[in-house]
Scaffold this motif. Structure first.
Motif, short mmCIF file in Angstrom:
data_model
loop_
_atom_site.label_atom_id
_atom_site.label_comp_id
_atom_site.label_asym_id
_atom_site.label_seq_id
_atom_site.Cartn_x
_atom_site.Cartn_y
_atom_site.Cartn_z
N VAL A 254 0.84 -1.20 0.00
CA VAL A 254 0.00 0.00 0.00
C VAL A 254 0.87 1.25 0.00
O VAL A 254 0.62 2.21 -0.74
CB VAL A 254 -0.95 0.01 1.21
CG1 VAL A 254 -1.65 1.36 1.35
CG2 VAL A 254 -1.98 -1.11 1.09
N ALA A 255 1.92 1.24 0.83
CA ALA A 255 2.82 2.40 0.91
C ALA A 255 3.50 2.67 -0.42
O ALA A 255 3.75 3.82 -0.79
CB ALA A 255 3.86 2.17 2.01
N GLU A 256 3.80 1.62 -1.17
CA GLU A 256 4.46 1.77 -2.47
C GLU A 256 3.55 2.41 -3.52
O GLU A 256 4.04 2.91 -4.53
CB GLU A 256 4.94 0.41 -2.97
CG GLU A 256 6.08 -0.18 -2.14
CD GLU A 256 6.39 -1.62 -2.53
OE1 GLU A 256 5.66 -2.17 -3.40
OE2 GLU A 256 7.34 -2.19 -1.97
N GLN A 257 2.25 2.37 -3.29
CA GLN A 257 1.31 2.93 -4.26
C GLN A 257 1.18 4.45 -4.11
O GLN A 257 0.61 5.11 -4.99
CB GLN A 257 -0.08 2.30 -4.10
CG GLN A 257 -0.10 0.79 -4.04
CD GLN A 257 0.69 0.15 -5.16
OE1 GLN A 257 0.47 0.43 -6.34
NE2 GLN A 257 1.62 -0.72 -4.79
N LYS A 258 1.70 5.00 -3.03
CA LYS A 258 1.58 6.44 -2.79
C LYS A 258 2.65 7.20 -3.57
O LYS A 258 3.73 6.68 -3.84
CB LYS A 258 1.73 6.73 -1.29
CG LYS A 258 0.67 6.07 -0.43
CD LYS A 258 0.90 6.35 1.05
CE LYS A 258 -0.13 5.67 1.91
NZ LYS A 258 0.09 5.90 3.36
N TYR A 259 2.33 8.43 -3.92
CA TYR A 259 3.29 9.28 -4.62
C TYR A 259 3.06 10.74 -4.20
O TYR A 259 1.97 11.11 -3.78
CB TYR A 259 3.17 9.14 -6.14
CG TYR A 259 1.79 9.43 -6.69
CD1 TYR A 259 1.43 10.72 -7.08
CD2 TYR A 259 0.85 8.41 -6.82
CE1 TYR A 259 0.18 10.98 -7.58
CE2 TYR A 259 -0.41 8.66 -7.32
CZ TYR A 259 -0.74 9.95 -7.70
OH TYR A 259 -2.00 10.20 -8.19
N ALA A 260 4.11 11.51 -4.31
CA ALA A 260 4.04 12.92 -3.89
C ALA A 260 3.12 13.71 -4.81
O ALA A 260 3.10 13.50 -6.03
CB ALA A 260 5.44 13.53 -3.89
N LEU A 261 2.38 14.63 -4.24
CA LEU A 261 1.45 15.46 -5.00
C LEU A 261 1.66 16.91 -4.64
O LEU A 261 1.60 17.29 -3.47
CB LEU A 261 0.00 15.04 -4.69
CG LEU A 261 -1.09 15.62 -5.58
CD1 LEU A 261 -0.93 15.14 -7.01
CD2 LEU A 261 -2.47 15.23 -5.05
N GLU A 262 1.93 17.73 -5.65
CA GLU A 262 2.14 19.15 -5.43
C GLU A 262 0.79 19.86 -5.33
O GLU A 262 -0.20 19.44 -5.93
CB GLU A 262 2.97 19.76 -6.57
CG GLU A 262 4.35 19.14 -6.74
CD GLU A 262 5.26 19.42 -5.57
OE1 GLU A 262 5.03 20.46 -4.89
OE2 GLU A 262 6.17 18.62 -5.31
N GLN A 263 0.76 20.98 -4.59
CA GLN A 263 -0.50 21.71 -4.42
C GLN A 263 -1.04 22.20 -5.75
O GLN A 263 -2.26 22.22 -5.96
CB GLN A 263 -0.27 22.90 -3.48
CG GLN A 263 -1.55 23.68 -3.18
CD GLN A 263 -1.33 24.75 -2.12
OE1 GLN A 263 -0.30 24.76 -1.45
NE2 GLN A 263 -2.29 25.64 -1.97
N ALA A 264 -0.16 22.54 -6.67
CA ALA A 264 -0.60 23.04 -7.98
C ALA A 264 -1.31 21.96 -8.80
O ALA A 264 -2.01 22.26 -9.77
CB ALA A 264 0.60 23.57 -8.75
N GLN A 265 -1.12 20.70 -8.43
CA GLN A 265 -1.75 19.59 -9.15
C GLN A 265 -3.15 19.28 -8.64
O GLN A 265 -3.83 18.43 -9.21
CB GLN A 265 -0.87 18.34 -9.02
CG GLN A 265 0.51 18.48 -9.64
CD GLN A 265 1.36 17.25 -9.37
OE1 GLN A 265 1.81 17.01 -8.25
NE2 GLN A 265 1.54 16.44 -10.39
#
Length: 284
Positions: A254-265
């Motif tokens: 589950v942890a591997e499925q996460k990715y960083a997301l910028e506020q502009a996105q």
């Protein structure tokens, strides 16, 4: 006792949530039907010991957020000659955020009459969703339990045409289902242990009854709503549906499925009645 678990979900995070359910509490059940788009990967769950059904295809593309439109296909599945689903006695509808304590549910079923047109769970009413024109219904978050005789009537193409074909949004599915059942002559009945709210933060493992400590842990809980993937795994461990090794392995996945997301996105689309829109916006 034959039970079909039917998982309903939208497209956002649906694949991840359903796969965590299949890897946790649903890994020990025989019949699982998923209302889904074709993107959910279930190959790891295929086994000679269970039946997995996908309700997708053309109906999903036409009305992706209205599972009532899938009922015709469900009717064919339940009535087809030699179908493995033909002997199912109970149908349990849940969302892709629902946790089910399978052992507790089976114990509950042992006290119920499967020959009646039964409709059980946590009873809600129209005010819960600021909707009008709906009768009392069972909240999908903690699960909707229906006997096979009632489910067959709901799925019959000749019944509930207004509820199956009318417009609406995904979050109104359980209310529309409740209206269908109301006009078929059944009424919702409350069962203890069905909790649409978020689960407890932790539980106390014990070697005692059903894997939890009496008076603590999961208690007599049958289901919880609003469960995130990590909680799904922890609750499954608390109920002794999976072991600690499997919980850790799936948690890492589950942890591997996460990715960083910028506020502009990030963009936000608000769906709310005018009476609450100002309150929601001010809350940001």
């Amino acid at each position: 006792r034959d039970v079909m678990f039917m998982i309903v979900g939208g497209r956002g995070y649906h694949d991840l949530r359903v796969r965590v359910q299949l890897k946790s509490w649903a890994r020990c059940v025989c019949h699982v039907l998923i209302f889904t788009d074709p993107s959910v990967d279930i190959h790891e769950y295929i086994s000679p010991y269970r039946f997995v059904y996908l309700a997708a295809g053309d109906v999903w593309r036409r009305r992706p957020y209205l599972p009532m439109t899938h009922m015709e296909g469900l009717s064919r599945l339940a009535t087809r000659t030699h179908s493995p689903a033909a002997n199912v006695s109970w149908f349990f509808l849940v969302s892709d955020r629902s946790f089910v304590n399978v052992g507790a549910l089976l114990e509950t079923l042992g006290t119920l009459d499967e020959t009646q047109d039964s409709y059980f769970g946590k009873v809600a009413n129209a005010t819960a969703k600021e909707s009008f024109g709906f009768h009392e219904y069972i909240d999908l978050a903690s699960g909707v339990l229906m006997s096979a005789s009632l489910m067959h009537k709901v799925a019959d193409p000749a019944n509930c045409k207004d509820q199956k074909g009318a417009g609406g949004t995904f979050d109104m599915f359980d209310a529309k289902l409740g209206n269908c059942i109301f006009y078929l002559g059944s009424r919702p009945r409350r069962l203890l242990g069905f909790t649409p709210e978020a689960p407890p933060a932790s539980c106390d493992l014990d070697e005692g009854r059903r894997g939890w400590r009496q008076g603590g842990g999961l208690g007599a809980a049958v289901s919880y709503g609003k469960v995130d993937p990590e909680q799904m795994l922890q609750l499954s461990r608390c109920a002794s549906l999976i072991n600690e090794t499997l919980r850790v392995v799936v948690s890492r996945w589950v942890a591997e499925q996460k990715y960083a997301l910028e506020q502009a996105q990030v963009s936000v689309h608000v769906m709310a009645r005018e009476t609450r829109l100002q309150q929601i916006v001010q809350g940001w």
